[in-house]
Motif scaffolding. Sequence first.
Motif, short mmCIF file in Angstrom:
data_model
loop_
_atom_site.label_atom_id
_atom_site.label_comp_id
_atom_site.label_asym_id
_atom_site.label_seq_id
_atom_site.Cartn_x
_atom_site.Cartn_y
_atom_site.Cartn_z
N TYR A 96 -7.68 4.65 1.16
CA TYR A 96 -6.84 3.53 0.73
C TYR A 96 -6.93 2.39 1.76
CZ TYR A 96 -4.85 7.34 -2.05
OH TYR A 96 -4.69 8.41 -2.90
N ALA A 142 -6.18 -0.56 1.71
CA ALA A 142 -5.02 -1.47 1.74
C ALA A 142 -4.04 -1.09 2.85
CB ALA A 142 -4.31 -1.44 0.38
N ALA A 179 -4.15 -3.23 5.93
CA ALA A 179 -3.63 -4.60 5.83
C ALA A 179 -2.14 -4.67 6.15
CB ALA A 179 -3.88 -5.14 4.43
N SER A 180 -1.51 -3.49 6.31
CA SER A 180 -0.09 -3.49 6.62
C SER A 180 0.17 -4.04 8.02
CB SER A 180 0.46 -2.06 6.53
OG SER A 180 1.75 -2.02 7.08
N LYS A 207 2.00 -0.25 0.30
CA LYS A 207 0.64 -0.78 0.09
C LYS A 207 -0.16 -0.02 -0.96
CE LYS A 207 0.65 -4.14 3.00
NZ LYS A 207 0.43 -5.52 2.56
#
Length: 127
Positions: free
Chosen positions: A58, A60, A63-64, A120
């Motif tokens: 994952y 994404a 990007a946290s 996310k």
Amino acid sequence: MRYDLIFITTALLCLLVGETLGIHMGISQDFTLVPAHVHLNLLGWVTLAAFGLMHRAYPALGASRMALVQCVLAIIANIAMPAGLALMLLSANHDPTLVKYASLAVILATVLFIIMFVRKVALAKAA
Ligand code: HEM
């Protein structure tokens, strides 16, 4: 930042140290450090590798805004906990201070990862 590589490389190093400790215990027949061996393998190898594989599965997650803090905290805590166990078991006064604080940090890193995952991945996919 390649969190997957950072986590998996650190996890592999933990596996190497954990296995070496296991061989040392087997050869010396001194099992004092079994709890440190177990926690280095399960928190250091298995858990950190799982974080790395989840970052890979994952992207994404990376990007946290919490990703860097979670990564640094998880690595320090998941290594400090077994290190604290070893120090406690080997020291004369069996001081559990490092184990206590490191354990709380392990839980905090887990909570941060859950929040990252829900925000996310889980909720983002559902939206
Ligand atoms: C070269 C690899 C390894 C060696 C030589 C090794 C060796 C040992 C030894 C000597 C013990 C103590 C057994 C006893 O108390 O009688 C032990 C316990 C244990 N090891 Fe390892 N180990 C290795 C890898 C691993 C890995 C990779 C994991 C987990 C991912 C692991 C998890 C455990 C657990 C959970 C115990 C506690 C078992 C119990 O108390 O019932 N070990 N290991």
